[in-house]
Design a protein around this motif. Structure first.
Motif: not given
Length: 481
Positions: A17-24, A27-32, A109-110, A115-117
């Motif tokens: 889950i952490r890896r998936t969220l990091r990739m998503v 990819a949008e320019g956020y620092a994780v 769900d990507r 959208v939530s973030v």
């Protein structure tokens, strides 16, 4: 908020889950930032500035809802999104009560995550802008009115300096509207979309001013129950207005100077410095050059702040602006007090224009509100308070009408005597406030100090002993811009 500058903390005990969220998110320019437990998440929150938290509800040890509560204690304005694969309605309700911004379920769900973030970050950014804009708009149009030469010059100077990165020092008596000038500089600047944060240096106890400006770590002093962001950090990307900076202690001055020099701040109780991007606007009703000479204000900080000085004129020097200001204040007072608009007799404006207004625009606004509340169907001259009346003319220089008092003296000596008496009359008129007297005389403060020494002037009008220091400035007023 710019995604490339937003930092997101993901707390979940599932590596995938952490890896998936990091990739998503990356990819949008956020620092994780990642943590696999609530305890690790708290360590991150205590050591790193974070813009958003994404927490799993079910965690080993401390659960996600407790982490949410602890996070909100550390950072009261931190938005947090909760996630879970086994949450029920009661969990959602509990999370919202504890301050969660949103909630979504696993599997991730990507599109739903993004959208939530985006919504969470946008909402936080918008709330900050609305608060700053509300405060700015609520007062700016009220007090910056006027078409006197002094006000036109002030607005012209604001228009020149605002778009630049130059530091501004706003000078003026109490009640003239220094905060409004600072807010207008911010509004016209390239930082207008960022926060406008005000700190009244005179209203904060000396032992707390450093914590207010730079923040503190939990337990760094008695009463520090949680980490707190300082106003430098809150103003990141915007403008920090240091009102009445002349009342700041020397210790805090040294740290402010360091922040200006390096762009870095250190929280109280920490040794770790971090960078902030802040434009400083300072204001004071004191003569900082005099404070420097007295050793109560750092000369190097004064030079750092005094890049572009803006002087806000006292109301007595722009009495022709009084009617338009009063009209506006009458309108505001009727609306704020739930009253119907009242007609105003022209004699009211004439009477107001004759007052010297020692409390400046703030005093005028209070008088107008009093008249609105206490008057009948219309506002008449009888409703003007007795304390508001024709302004006392400044005392004429001794000998201006009768030079015989000087006796038979050479012309040069007569000029010196008349100059001495005229300077003394202006000093006494302004209660020995050097800044105000210099403005009335049309000379620089340094030149006025030289004249005071040259003529041996003192408060009593007698020559001081040789060892006597320069006269101080009385009647500075309360520390309120």
């Amino acid at each position: 908020m710019d995604p490339t500058k937003a930092s997101i903390l993901v707390v979940d005990d599932e590596r995938n889950i952490r890896r998936t969220l990091r990739m998503v998110l990356e990819a949008e320019g956020y620092a994780v930032l990642e943590a696999e437990s609530a305890e690790q998440g708290l360590e991150v929150l205590q050591s790193e500035p974070v813009d958003l938290g994404v927490f799993d509800i079910r965690l080993p040890g401390m659960d996600g809802l407790t982490l949410l509560s602890r996070a909100r204690e550390l950072w009261r304005d931190l938005p947090v999104i909760m996630i879970s694969g086994h949450a029920d309605t009661s969990d959602v309700v509990d999370a919202v009560k504890r301050g969660a911004t949103d909630f979504f379920s696993k599997p991730v769900d990507r599109d739903r995550v993004l959208v939530s973030v985006r919504n969470a970050l946008s909402r936080r950014d918008l709330e900050g802008k609305v608060q700053a804009l509300s405060a700015r708009e609520r007062r700016f149009s009220d007090d910056m009115l006027g078409e006197s030469p002094a006000m036109r010059k002030l607005r012209e100077d604001i228009g020149k300096v605002a778009p630049t990165s130059g530091r501004v020092l706003v000078l003026g008596e109490s009640g003239t509207g220094k905060e409004l000038v600072a807010a207008e500089v911010h509004r016209q600047s390239r930082r207008a979309d960022g926060p406008f944060v005000k700190v009244n240096c005179a209203a904060i106890p000396s032992e707390l001013i450093e914590s207010e400006l730079f923040g503190h770590e939990k337990g760094s002093f008695s009463g520090a129950a949680a980490r707190r962001r300082g106003q430098f950090e809150v103003a990141h990307g915007g403008t920090l207005f240091l009102d009445e900076i002349g009342d700041m202690g020397l210790s805090a001055q040294a740290k402010v100077l360091r922040a200006l020099q390096t762009g870095e701040v250190v929280r109280v109780g920490s040794e770790k410095a971090f960078t902030v991007d802040v434009r400083i606007i300072a204001a004071t009703n004191k003569d900082l050059e005099e404070e420097v000479r007295n050793g109560t204000f750092r000369e190097d900080l004064f030079f750092r702040l005094n890049v572009v000085p803006l002087t806000v004129p006292p109301l007595r020097d722009r009495l022709d602006d009084v009617p338009v200001l009063a009209e506006r204040f009458f309108q505001l007072a009727t609306r704020e007090n739930g009253l119907r608009p009242k007609p105003v007799d022209p004699a009211v404006y004439d009477r107001l224009r004759q007052h010297r207004w020692p409390g400046n625009v703030r005093e005028l606004r209070n008088v107008c509100e009093r008249m609105v509340i206490m008057s009948g169907e219309r506002i008449t001259a009888a409703d003007v308070p007795e304390t508001v009346g024709p302004r006392a003319a400044p005392p004429p220089p001794p000998g201006s009408a009768d030079l015989s008092r000087y006796g038979e003296v050479p012309l040069k000596e007569l000029r010196d005597l008349v100059e001495r008496d005229y300077i003394l009359s202006r000093l006494e008129e302004h209660d020995w406030n050097i800044t105000q007297a210099a403005q009335a005389l049309g000379v620089e403060r340094t030149n006025l100090h030289k004249k005071i020494k040259q003529h041996g002037l003192s408060r009593a009008g007698r020559a001081p002993p040789r060892e006597e220091v320069e006269p101080d400035e009385g009647g500075e007023g309360n520390a309120e811009g």
